[in-house]
Scaffold this active site. Structure first.
Site, PDB file in Angstrom:
ATOM      1  N   ASP A 175       0.864  -1.180   0.000  1.00  0.00           N
ATOM      2  CA  ASP A 175       0.000   0.000   0.000  1.00  0.00           C
ATOM      3  C   ASP A 175       0.900   1.229   0.000  1.00  0.00           C
ATOM      4  O   ASP A 175       1.834   1.313   0.810  1.00  0.00           O
ATOM      5  CB  ASP A 175      -0.903   0.012   1.231  1.00  0.00           C
ATOM      6  N   ASP A 202     -14.981  -3.284   0.430  1.00  0.00           N
ATOM      7  CA  ASP A 202     -14.393  -2.980   1.730  1.00  0.00           C
ATOM      8  C   ASP A 202     -15.525  -2.740   2.717  1.00  0.00           C
ATOM      9  O   ASP A 202     -16.306  -1.790   2.550  1.00  0.00           O
ATOM     10  CB  ASP A 202     -13.499  -1.743   1.628  1.00  0.00           C
TER      11      ASP A 202
END
Length: 237
Positions: free
Chosen positions: A8, A129
């Protein structure tokens, strides 16, 4: 089951967030491409990358370093974060990225999702998510009110083949994944489920493997040494 080590990217560096909180950032490495090369050297074939800056502001920010990583490592890379236009999709898929993940765009712009699926098929995945079973978007900052399982079924009906399902409450916490969520999603026929969030031990990896989950994304536990990437790859061959 495929194993996808995760990178990330925030401000150009590999980081991990705690439950998606941009105020709780852990810098886990100094260089994106070098980190990816280390994963490749350990035997990884796939890599999961997220442009956190892009996810937060709604446009592609770290695209250049992601493309550089794809070109230098030869890994099969899937990318999410800030992909809101067909130009973004084309940019990545034309420069070595294998699969593009639509998150916010999949929720807010169904026409764009359908157009992307029509043009690129299985190279388009959708990121789901969820926080307490509710879909969140915009870098996990916006609560949509959508039920994650219902949304996943809709995505399959639209022709989506792969989803990346993340339980935000577990992401970066080292507390183990929410197996019940993946068991439920696995009931949707014809959908490839990639598990993400909280995968902490080799036993977690084995349990997901035994559930016949399509893939598992491993992040913080690789950087902290809780899981050996070589061992995770070995038990899923």
């Amino acid at each position: 089951m495929i194993i996808l080590p995760a990178i990330d990217i925030l401000n150009g560096r590999p980081v991990r967030l705690y439950q998606g909180n941009y105020e709780k950032v852990l810098h886990v490495a100094d260089d994106v491409c070098k980190t990816a090369m280390q994963f490749a050297k350990a035997g990884a074939k796939w890599l999961h990358m997220v442009d956190l800056d892009g996810a937060k502001c709604g446009k592609r920010i770290n695209g250049d370093v992601i493309v550089e990583t794809a070109e230098k490592t030869g890994l099969f890379i899937e990318v999410g974060g800030g992909i809101r236009t067909m130009e973004d999709v084309q940019f990545y898929l034309a420069h070595g990225v294998q699969r593009v993940i639509l998150g916010t765009a999949a929720v807010e712009d169904e026409k764009f999702l359908k157009d992307a699926l029509a043009r690129y098929g299985e190279r388009i995945a959708v990121g789901i998510d969820a926080f307490d079973g509710v879909v969140k978007t915009a870098g996990w900052l916006h609560d949509t009110g959508l039920d994650a399982f219902t949304f996943a079924m809709k995505m399959r009906e639209l022709g989506v083949k792969t989803i990346i399902a993340t339980d935000i409450t577990k992401d970066g916490t080292m507390r183990g994944p929410t197996f019940a969520m993946y068991e439920q999603l696995m009931k949707i026929k014809g959908l490839h489920v990639i598990a993400s969030g909280g995968i902490t031990s080799l036993s977690d990896v084995k349990r997901l493997r035994d559930m016949d989950v399509y893939g598992a994304i491993i992040g913080r536990s690789l950087y902290d040494g809780g899981i050996s990437l070589r061992d995770a790859l070995e038990v899923t061959r």
